[in-house]
Enzyme design. Structure first.
Site, PDB file in Angstrom:
ATOM      1  N   HIS A   1       0.834  -1.202   0.000  1.00 40.76           N
ATOM      2  CA  HIS A   1       0.000   0.000   0.000  1.00 40.76           C
ATOM      3  C   HIS A   1       0.873   1.258   0.000  1.00 40.76           C
ATOM      4  CE1 HIS A   1      -3.581  -2.296   2.062  1.00 40.76           C
ATOM      5  NE2 HIS A   1      -3.545  -2.482   0.755  1.00 40.76           N
ATOM      6  N   PRO A   2       1.728   1.457  -0.994  1.00 38.38           N
ATOM      7  CA  PRO A   2       2.606   2.640  -0.970  1.00 38.38           C
ATOM      8  C   PRO A   2       1.805   3.934  -1.018  1.00 38.38           C
ATOM      9  CG  PRO A   2       2.692   1.559  -3.114  1.00 38.38           C
ATOM     10  CD  PRO A   2       1.920   0.653  -2.208  1.00 38.38           C
TER      11      PRO A   2
END
Length: 502
Positions: A438-439
């Site tokens: 989940h950057p």
């Protein structure tokens, strides 16, 4: 964004670095694959067919390049942020506050849930007050979820279905979920939302889609306005596309990469980077999953790979000291991995089928995603050595979760182990910890141009006709999966641009 703006009569061109995918073709590829990983259903192309990040780095993002992006292989979990997630510093003295509040975004959350077809339980708002019901009723909790819920209720912990962009009934031309248990890497029926749906709607409303088009540079005038974008095709040929407004929606890795690649005479440190914040403050959720064997059968593997959550861990005064966590009950049965583990022990060989059946039937999973704080040292930079197949510099990632996140990770892992022991479960193997799914946070929004990249309307502080969409906008990330908030921010930006046009 493209669907909304094209529907308002605006001229829209979509540049997509990857290609289009056909769902039936992808399903056939997955069935035929010997290694059924996240990439197995999809045709590799461009820099993702190479090794995008150096071997040995702990941070290895997995995202799909193509029309629809990573929504082709996601679990479709779509909780909202909590109101306190927007006020992290004001409430807890850590991180930073957003330039907008939960109430500012709430109407757009409603629109995003309708666009994605979110299914949820209207009796449970998960701590995020709602002004409208979910578009669909919740996907039912699995048998194993209900068994675990009964055990945890005795300890005062409640279990509820997670909101998910997965059909519990026919919605928006998509069928209801059939429980194939392959949400990642592919929903074979399209019951889970994927963003190619909205791309097709945008094209039907007049948008122009250009695939296999890797943007790499912008033309800019002396006043800071962008005039055109340059992009390359796989054969190395280059094209130029002029426009009045430009929106980057390339995720938290590729958006700063493109901005940094666009450095030039008028922007020596890269586009939108007078603050020096482009690429900085990378955040991601640390993830752990504890597997265990229960005395009673759970029968995981029927239905979606995750359906339910534990209603604890996301909110509290503890956030002054350590990170919060959003729990999930896993329903992802990997028979091949279980069989491999049993075959490694000669004691199982004579009863392998019976032992495998017992291991699969009694297997349980509880995991959590743990928040991270922004840190300017966690960043995306351009590699001075590595290039993609088109000769463009690849991104290098510098990332460490930080003490706040690590304290939360240790606390919630110990908490989970106690819960499992209290249910009579036996822990299996080591906990899995990852931090690359989940950057977020590399072009964050803020009021102060010295410490952010865009303003509260997602417009660059430096360039009046440059806007950014995506998780890179997040000043902080809380515990919620980011996609629904990305969609809500994108719809809010579309509303702003339509208002500006009028």
């Amino acid at each position: 964004l493209a669907r909304e703006l094209a529907g308002a009569g605006m001229g829209v061109a979509l540049l997509e670095a990857g290609d289009t995918f056909d769902r039936s073709d992808a399903a056939a590829r997955y069935r035929a694959a010997l290694d059924r990983n996240l990439q197995a259903p999809f045709r590799p192309w461009s820099w993702l067919s190479e090794r995008p990040f150096p071997e040995g780095e702990a941070y290895q993002p997995m995202f799909q390049q193509g029309v629809g992006g990573t929504t082709w292989h996601w679990t479709a979990i779509t909780p909202r942020f909590l109101p306190e997630d927007f006020e992290l510093h004001s409430r807890f003295g850590v991180g930073v506050d957003w330039p907008i509040s939960y109430n500012d975004l709430e109407p757009w959350y409603v629109q995003a849930e309708r666009a994605l077809g979110v299914a949820g339980d209207d009796r449970q708002d998960h701590g995020s007050p709602r002004s409208a019901p979910y578009p669909q009723p919740a996907v039912p909790m699995t048998y194993g979820d209900r068994v675990i819920a009964r055990h945890l209720a005795r300890r005062g912990i409640h279990v509820a279905p997670l909101p998910a962009a997965r059909n519990s009934r026919a919605y928006d031309g998509r069928p209801p979920c059939q429980g194939n248990n392959t949400c990642t890497p592919l929903c074979p029926t399209g019951a889970s939302y994927s963003a190619d749906t909205d791309v097709r709607k945008a094209v039907a409303r007049g948008a122009r889609l250009i695939t296999r088009a890797v943007a790499y540079r912008f033309d800019m005038d002396g006043g800071g306005r962008l005039r055109a974008v340059h992009y390359r095709h796989p054969d190395g040929s280059s094209r130029r596309l002029a426009g009045r407004r430009f929106i980057l929606a390339c995720n938290a890795i590729q958006t700063p990469r493109l901005l940094l690649m666009s450095a030039g005479r008028h922007a020596p440190r890269g586009l939108a980077n007078s603050s020096g914040q482009v690429g900085r403050n990378l955040m991601d959720h640390a993830l752990f999953v504890r597997e265990f064997s229960m005395p009673e059968a759970l029968y995981i593997g029927r239905g979606p790979q995750s359906v339910s959550t534990l209603l604890t861990g996301r909110s509290g005064a503890f956030r002054k000291r350590h990170a919060a966590a959003k729990f999930f009950i896993g329903n992802d049965l990997n028979v091949q991995r279980l069989a491999t583990g049993l075959l490694g022990d000669e004691g199982h060989l004579t009863h392998i089928v019976a032992d495998l059946r017992k291991a699969a039937v009694h297997l349980g999973q509880i995991g959590a995603e743990v928040e991270a704080l922004p840190d300017p040292a966690n960043r995306i930079v351009l590699s001075d050595r590595r290039r993609d197949p088109l000769g463009l510099p690849l991104p290098d990632v510098r990332y460490r979760p930080g003490a706040y996140s690590e304290r939360g990770l240790h606390h919630w892992q110990a908490f989970t182990e106690k819960l499992i022991a209290g249910m009579g479960g036996k822990l299996l193997g080591a906990s899995l910890t990852l931090s690359s799914h989940h950057p977020a946070g590399t072009t964050r929004m803020g009021h102060d141009a010295r410490h952010s990249v865009v303003d509260a309307d997602c417009r660059s502080h430096d360039h009046p006709n440059l806007y950014i969409a995506g998780g890179s906008l997040f000043p902080s990330m809380g515990t919620a999966n980011p996609t629904l908030t990305i969609a809500a921010l994108s719809l809010r930006l579309a509303g702003y641009l339509k208002h500006m046009r009028s």
